[in-house]
Design a protein around this motif. Sequence first.
Motif, PDB file in Angstrom:
ATOM      1  N   VAL A 404      -4.614 -31.251 -34.734  1.00  0.00           N
ATOM      2  CA  VAL A 404      -4.240 -30.245 -35.733  1.00  0.00           C
ATOM      3  C   VAL A 404      -5.338 -30.002 -36.758  1.00  0.00           C
ATOM      4  O   VAL A 404      -5.282 -29.021 -37.512  1.00  0.00           O
ATOM      5  CB  VAL A 404      -2.940 -30.645 -36.464  1.00  0.00           C
ATOM      6  CG1 VAL A 404      -1.769 -30.685 -35.505  1.00  0.00           C
ATOM      7  CG2 VAL A 404      -3.096 -31.968 -37.197  1.00  0.00           C
ATOM      8  N   HIS A 405      -6.351 -30.861 -36.819  1.00  0.00           N
ATOM      9  CA  HIS A 405      -7.411 -30.718 -37.821  1.00  0.00           C
ATOM     10  C   HIS A 405      -8.646 -29.979 -37.287  1.00  0.00           C
ATOM     11  O   HIS A 405      -9.617 -29.812 -38.032  1.00  0.00           O
ATOM     12  CB  HIS A 405      -7.848 -32.102 -38.326  1.00  0.00           C
ATOM     13  CG  HIS A 405      -6.841 -32.765 -39.186  1.00  0.00           C
ATOM     14  ND1 HIS A 405      -6.720 -32.520 -40.534  1.00  0.00           N
ATOM     15  CD2 HIS A 405      -5.861 -33.662 -38.887  1.00  0.00           C
ATOM     16  CE1 HIS A 405      -5.743 -33.249 -41.030  1.00  0.00           C
ATOM     17  NE2 HIS A 405      -5.194 -33.951 -40.049  1.00  0.00           N
ATOM     18  N   TRP A 406      -8.608 -29.542 -36.054  1.00  0.00           N
ATOM     19  CA  TRP A 406      -9.785 -28.926 -35.449  1.00  0.00           C
ATOM     20  C   TRP A 406      -9.654 -27.410 -35.378  1.00  0.00           C
ATOM     21  O   TRP A 406      -8.573 -26.872 -35.133  1.00  0.00           O
ATOM     22  CB  TRP A 406     -10.015 -29.481 -34.046  1.00  0.00           C
ATOM     23  CG  TRP A 406     -10.529 -30.887 -34.058  1.00  0.00           C
ATOM     24  CD1 TRP A 406      -9.793 -32.034 -34.183  1.00  0.00           C
ATOM     25  CD2 TRP A 406     -11.899 -31.301 -33.966  1.00  0.00           C
ATOM     26  NE1 TRP A 406     -10.607 -33.132 -34.169  1.00  0.00           N
ATOM     27  CE2 TRP A 406     -11.917 -32.727 -34.034  1.00  0.00           C
ATOM     28  CE3 TRP A 406     -13.101 -30.636 -33.820  1.00  0.00           C
ATOM     29  CZ2 TRP A 406     -13.086 -33.456 -33.969  1.00  0.00           C
ATOM     30  CZ3 TRP A 406     -14.282 -31.368 -33.741  1.00  0.00           C
ATOM     31  CH2 TRP A 406     -14.268 -32.763 -33.819  1.00  0.00           C
ATOM     32  N   ALA A 407     -10.776 -26.727 -35.619  1.00  0.00           N
ATOM     33  CA  ALA A 407     -10.903 -25.283 -35.397  1.00  0.00           C
ATOM     34  C   ALA A 407     -11.947 -25.075 -34.308  1.00  0.00           C
ATOM     35  O   ALA A 407     -12.849 -25.906 -34.123  1.00  0.00           O
ATOM     36  CB  ALA A 407     -11.339 -24.566 -36.668  1.00  0.00           C
ATOM     37  N   CYS A 408     -11.852 -23.969 -33.580  1.00  0.00           N
ATOM     38  CA  CYS A 408     -12.750 -23.765 -32.444  1.00  0.00           C
ATOM     39  C   CYS A 408     -13.205 -22.316 -32.362  1.00  0.00           C
ATOM     40  O   CYS A 408     -12.396 -21.381 -32.517  1.00  0.00           O
ATOM     41  CB  CYS A 408     -12.041 -24.163 -31.141  1.00  0.00           C
ATOM     42  SG  CYS A 408     -13.170 -24.375 -29.741  1.00  0.00           S
ATOM     43  N   LEU A 409     -14.493 -22.139 -32.134  1.00  0.00           N
ATOM     44  CA  LEU A 409     -15.091 -20.829 -31.913  1.00  0.00           C
ATOM     45  C   LEU A 409     -15.665 -20.779 -30.505  1.00  0.00           C
ATOM     46  O   LEU A 409     -16.047 -21.809 -29.938  1.00  0.00           O
ATOM     47  CB  LEU A 409     -16.210 -20.562 -32.921  1.00  0.00           C
ATOM     48  CG  LEU A 409     -15.878 -20.711 -34.406  1.00  0.00           C
ATOM     49  CD1 LEU A 409     -17.103 -20.390 -35.254  1.00  0.00           C
ATOM     50  CD2 LEU A 409     -14.706 -19.826 -34.787  1.00  0.00           C
ATOM     51  N   GLY A 410     -15.726 -19.585 -29.955  1.00  0.00           N
ATOM     52  CA  GLY A 410     -16.316 -19.403 -28.635  1.00  0.00           C
ATOM     53  C   GLY A 410     -17.297 -18.248 -28.647  1.00  0.00           C
ATOM     54  O   GLY A 410     -17.100 -17.254 -29.354  1.00  0.00           O
ATOM     55  N   ALA A 411     -18.362 -18.373 -27.882  1.00  0.00           N
ATOM     56  CA  ALA A 411     -19.340 -17.301 -27.751  1.00  0.00           C
ATOM     57  C   ALA A 411     -19.237 -16.672 -26.369  1.00  0.00           C
ATOM     58  O   ALA A 411     -18.741 -17.292 -25.422  1.00  0.00           O
ATOM     59  CB  ALA A 411     -20.755 -17.838 -27.967  1.00  0.00           C
TER      60      ALA A 411
END
Length: 546
Positions: A404-411
């Motif tokens: 629950v503490h993680w954020a994620c970006l994708g390219a």
Amino acid sequence: MTRVQDRNESAWLLTPDGATIEPGLRENMRTFDDDDEVDLVIVGCGAGGSTLLQRMARAGWKVVAMDAGPFWQPETDWVSDEAGSHHLYWGESRVIGGTDPVPLGSNNSGRGVGGSMVHYAGYTPRFHPSDFRTRSNDGVGADWPLAYDDLRPYYGDIEGELPVAGEDWPWGDPHSYPHRPHPVSGNGELFQRGADAIGVTAKVGPVAISNGRFGHRPHCIYRGFCLQGCKVNAKASPLITHIPDALAHGAEIRAESMVTRVGIDERTGLATGVHYLNRGRERFQKARMVAIAGYSIETPRLLLNSASARFPDGLCNDFDQVGRYLMVQGAPQTAGRFDEEVRMWKGPPPEVSTEQFYETDPTKPYKRGFSVQTVSPLPITWAEHVMAQGHWGARLRQYMSDYVHWACLGALCEFLPQPDNRVTLADEKDRYGLPVARFDYSHCDNDRQLLKAAQSVMEDILTAAGAKRVITITRSAHLVGGARMAANEKEGVVDGDCVSFAVPNLLVTDGSVLPTQGSANPALTIMAIAARAADRLLGRTRTAAA
């Protein structure tokens, strides 16, 4: 531009709760006999095939669309569960090779009516004008035999039919969207915070997810299972955006029908229909024209499996172009750990994006570029991210409890078309006795440089937003190419209208025709190309009849 309902009533042909196609449309659809010579038979009911089907049925053509998978019922066939949704993917055998083999499955292959748009993330940006002239402008890739301006009106039409929600878009050809942007969740807020801190422009959308009711389609409920099939039908897929209108105008959908070969008249060189298997029975549907829309693995495979005396090396393969120049996008994902809870799965996976790095930057050592967007891996996919860092056992459990503490970006990195990245036929046979596809893929140096640059930008954004540590997994997404359009038959398989150079009554109307792929998700462009191909086909037939 006509009103959406005047050109496509699909959203109004669902039940009032939006749960399913209006009773009777599927059960009482028009049907044709195999011996009926229909005007057009289409292979595949994904983005390209369904759009072409709807356009041609509306024009009064007798048209049948074949799909190897089921005719889905979202309410009963789909579940809000990662593991329980694998039946949405194309799971037939394939062989992969090359120095950088590409796994095939959930992130690039679909099965059933609606195709891979059933389980795509719903993200629908346009290509940029520069995408159509990369050889001339940047010295890499290929020039398209059509221009951005040729697709612009079709982009607008499809955006209205899906419909697309998002902020006014400043990149490429600046434009607006028919629906306002969706509210942003924790993952998107962190992207905005970090991007603003380092001077990167970020915008919300564009997503093909209704913001408010649209016809009988309901509002998104932000449940976070877009990749598992949208049970509430807020997310667009051809199953609900184009199939209902096609059925209402006399089209037939023939599900569970695996097309094995295109029939060819050896005397005239024209397509005569398709051979297919339905419930174990071999059948042949006669047709005046054939369109293939099986996507970038199965379309080349079908052409190669349709060899004949006239086409000994595969249908439309006189110049060894079938299967070549198949591309994926580099799709690295970088996650950052925050002190506060993020709960990144809440809301559509792609919410906020930047295309600031999309074009060639003359100060960089590589050509072309990449986009960045929020992604929100669910727990099983998140576990794959963590295991890719070498964490197992107690360490893996710790990461999972910290989810629950993680954020994620994708390219999405624009990997370049290369002739040896291709589909051929393997020695292995499938359950139908047909040679399976072999897909060989290798990165070039430009591809590798783009991966590093995209990872660096994502790490900078997350760190600027307050992430205490970051991890990255290298992956790929989105297949295009394999039967590309070109100016002549020595450089491609079809012309700018998606008509085969070798067989004038054969079209290809899926992502396999794309000569380059940009840094944009391809679904919208595939649908726009298919809509344009339909208009061009209708224009030619009207001229011929005059």
